[in-house]
Write a protein that holds these residues in place. Structure first.
Motif, PDB file in Angstrom:
ATOM      1  N   ILE A 126      -3.018   1.740 -10.519  1.00 36.06           N
ATOM      2  CA  ILE A 126      -2.227   2.931 -10.040  1.00 36.06           C
ATOM      3  C   ILE A 126      -2.149   3.055 -11.022  1.00 36.06           C
ATOM      4  O   ILE A 126      -2.071   4.165 -11.921  1.00 36.06           O
ATOM      5  CB  ILE A 126      -1.400   3.136  -8.521  1.00 36.06           C
ATOM      6  N   LYS A 127      -1.109   1.805 -11.031  1.00 41.37           N
ATOM      7  CA  LYS A 127       0.629   1.801 -12.751  1.00 41.37           C
ATOM      8  C   LYS A 127      -0.447   1.932 -13.827  1.00 41.37           C
ATOM      9  O   LYS A 127       0.030   3.051 -14.718  1.00 41.37           O
ATOM     10  CB  LYS A 127       1.164   0.211 -12.197  1.00 41.37           C
TER      11      LYS A 127
ATOM     12  N   THR B 139       2.246   2.545  -3.849  1.00 40.82           N
ATOM     13  CA  THR B 139       1.253   2.597  -4.276  1.00 40.82           C
ATOM     14  C   THR B 139       1.136   3.754  -3.681  1.00 40.82           C
ATOM     15  O   THR B 139       0.146   4.828  -5.201  1.00 40.82           O
ATOM     16  CB  THR B 139      -0.386   1.830  -3.741  1.00 40.82           C
TER      17      THR B 139
ATOM     18  N   ASP C  66      -5.272  -2.137  -5.971  1.00 43.33           N
ATOM     19  CA  ASP C  66      -4.654  -0.792  -6.257  1.00 43.33           C
ATOM     20  C   ASP C  66      -3.310  -0.584  -6.633  1.00 43.33           C
ATOM     21  O   ASP C  66      -3.925   0.163  -7.488  1.00 43.33           O
ATOM     22  CB  ASP C  66      -5.149  -0.321  -4.303  1.00 43.33           C
ATOM     23  N   HIS C  67      -2.074  -1.480  -6.826  1.00 42.99           N
ATOM     24  CA  HIS C  67      -1.326  -1.196  -7.353  1.00 42.99           C
ATOM     25  C   HIS C  67      -1.020  -1.142  -8.121  1.00 42.99           C
ATOM     26  O   HIS C  67      -0.631   0.168  -9.069  1.00 42.99           O
ATOM     27  CB  HIS C  67      -0.122  -2.190  -6.341  1.00 42.99           C
TER      28      HIS C  67
ATOM     29  N   SER D 293      -4.886  -5.140  -1.874  1.00 45.62           N
ATOM     30  CA  SER D 293      -4.117  -4.014  -2.240  1.00 45.62           C
ATOM     31  C   SER D 293      -2.798  -4.470  -3.608  1.00 45.62           C
ATOM     32  O   SER D 293      -2.876  -3.383  -4.292  1.00 45.62           O
ATOM     33  CB  SER D 293      -3.491  -4.060  -1.324  1.00 45.62           C
ATOM     34  N   LYS D 294      -3.138  -5.279  -3.478  1.00 42.96           N
ATOM     35  CA  LYS D 294      -2.297  -5.428  -5.066  1.00 42.96           C
ATOM     36  C   LYS D 294      -3.154  -4.846  -6.296  1.00 42.96           C
ATOM     37  O   LYS D 294      -2.477  -4.581  -7.222  1.00 42.96           O
ATOM     38  CB  LYS D 294      -2.364  -7.186  -5.479  1.00 42.96           C
TER      39      LYS D 294
ATOM     40  N   ARG E  16       0.947  -1.160  -0.273  1.00 40.93           N
ATOM     41  CA  ARG E  16      -0.535  -0.151  -0.133  1.00 40.93           C
ATOM     42  C   ARG E  16       0.669   1.419   0.038  1.00 40.93           C
ATOM     43  O   ARG E  16       0.068   2.542  -0.598  1.00 40.93           O
ATOM     44  CB  ARG E  16      -0.922  -0.104   1.420  1.00 40.93           C
TER      45      ARG E  16
ATOM     46  N   ILE F 270       7.020   3.695 -15.696  1.00 39.43           N
ATOM     47  CA  ILE F 270       6.157   3.217 -16.210  1.00 39.43           C
ATOM     48  C   ILE F 270       5.521   3.537 -17.095  1.00 39.43           C
ATOM     49  O   ILE F 270       4.838   4.764 -17.678  1.00 39.43           O
ATOM     50  CB  ILE F 270       4.845   3.933 -15.325  1.00 39.43           C
TER      51      ILE F 270
ATOM     52  N   PHE G  92      -5.338  -8.359   1.100  1.00 40.00           N
ATOM     53  CA  PHE G  92      -4.291  -8.067   0.171  1.00 40.00           C
ATOM     54  C   PHE G  92      -4.445  -8.289  -1.013  1.00 40.00           C
ATOM     55  O   PHE G  92      -3.631  -7.053  -1.616  1.00 40.00           O
ATOM     56  CB  PHE G  92      -3.729 -10.055   0.543  1.00 40.00           C
TER      57      PHE G  92
ATOM     58  N   ILE H 136      -1.839   5.800 -14.680  1.00 40.71           N
ATOM     59  CA  ILE H 136      -0.460   6.636 -14.782  1.00 40.71           C
ATOM     60  C   ILE H 136       0.357   6.546 -16.177  1.00 40.71           C
ATOM     61  O   ILE H 136      -0.124   7.312 -17.141  1.00 40.71           O
ATOM     62  CB  ILE H 136       0.727   6.683 -13.810  1.00 40.71           C
TER      63      ILE H 136
END
Lengths: 248, 90
Positions: B44-45, A226, B40-41, B37-38, A223, A242, B34, B48
């Motif tokens: 966001i990538k 992130t 979400d990561h 959380s993965k 998190r 990225i 868990f 972007i």
């Protein structure tokens, strides 16, 4: 003296460091949790009074102590952010809040499921249970504040103030069983020097506690990364990290 | 081993409901935390990367427009351009 710490305040360095550590935390979590839970469920002896319902202990106590531990960590991060304007601290506090909320929920749920057969009731409004419930509300408030503002720095400040005010609840939870008459039993484990628990129960407990602590570390790392990306998305190093697929 | 049989294990000395409720819900909630959380990561990538693509496209479009404007400019002022070309050649 603290100079060696300075590079870690750089989001890029932190992002890559946590990225390198993450696989190790994940593997250790899997090993410790698997061994701990199998040990707790299958090999640990049943309690002479509580029978097999005692096995809930191996979830309940680690979850409850971690729910408080994460809160203290979050408060330290909030303090660093408010006092020294340390931006990464906000990101880490925002990463910790949902994990702490989940562990508080687990502590309350396993407590209720243990209380029903042992005390005859799922819930009583006594000091320990009520203060732990307030901890859950504090976590929810912090999460809500982090998401309430478009400006992450402002959100971090608001959530940080709530976090620091809420720290008063931590000693109340900890000492509630001593200060007030309560249905909840006193501490079993943390009486150093005079263990009130048999060794066959203490070891699986320690393995479970380490396993859950590692799980907390793993999830907070994910998190945290992130949050770093979300707060630095315009930086060149993130853009370089990225790169969009070619030919589009 | 504390249990004589598999069924004794699942029975948990009569506390089956409470023990399995605790372990089941806890592991379920932690698994959801868990995985989300993965997720979400990754999200966001992706966000972007999408924004970068959009920016690149806008930059390309701006460049093209600039090029077109230049062409237009050349058509309207042939004399000027030939001067420039001569300059460049010389």
């Amino acid at each position: 003296m603290w100079k060696w710490l300075h590079p870690y305040a750089n989001p890029e360095v932190s992002y890559h460091l946590t990225g390198r550590l993450l696989p190790w935390f994940s593997y250790l979590t899997a090993i410790f949790l698997f061994v701990g839970i199998v040990w707790a469920l299958v090999f640990a002896p049943a309690d002479y009074q509580q029978g097999d319902s005692f096995r809930i202990f191996y979830l309940h106590v680690p979850a409850a102590s971690l729910s408080m531990g994460i809160y203290v960590g979050m408060a330290i991060a909030a303090l660093c952010s408010l006092v020294w304007q340390f931006k990464l601290a906000d990101a880490s506090a925002a990463a910790m809040a949902p994990v702490g909320a989940v562990f508080t929920f687990i502590a309350l749920l396993t407590g209720a499921a243990w209380g029903k057969p042992m005390w005859g009731t799922w819930w009583v409004w006594d000091a320990r249970l009520t203060s732990e419930l307030i901890l859950l509300f504090l976590y929810l408030g912090v999460i809500a504040l982090h998401n309430a503002f478009e400006d992450k720095a402002l959100a971090g400040k608001a959530a940080g103030i709530l976090t620091i005010v809420g720290v008063i609840n931590i000693p109340i939870i900890k000492y509630s069983v001593e200060w007030w008459n309560t249905l909840h039993q006193g501490s079993t484990v943390s009486q150093l020097g005079k263990p009130s628990m048999s060794i066959e129960m203490l070891w699986p407990f320690i393995v479970c506690l380490i396993g859950f602590a590692l799980l907390v570390t793993t999830i907070i790392c994910i998190r945290f990364r992130t949050e770093i990306l979300a707060r630095n998305s315009m930086r060149p190093w993130v853009k370089e990290l990225i790169t969009p697929p070619e030919g589009q | 081993m504390q249990f004589d049989s598999i069924s004794a294990f699942f029975d948990m000395g009569g506390y089956a409901f409470y023990v399995w409720l605790s372990y089941g819900v806890s592991l379920g909630v932690l698994l959801i935390l868990f995985l989300s959380s993965k997720a979400d990561h990754n999200k966001i990538k992706q966000q972007i990367s999408q924004r970068q693509q959009r920016e690149n496209k806008l930059r390309e479009a701006a460049k093209q427009q600039q090029a077109q404007a230049n062409e237009h400019h050349t058509l309207n002022n042939p004399q000027h351009t030939s001067d420039e070309t001569n300059e460049a050649l010389s």
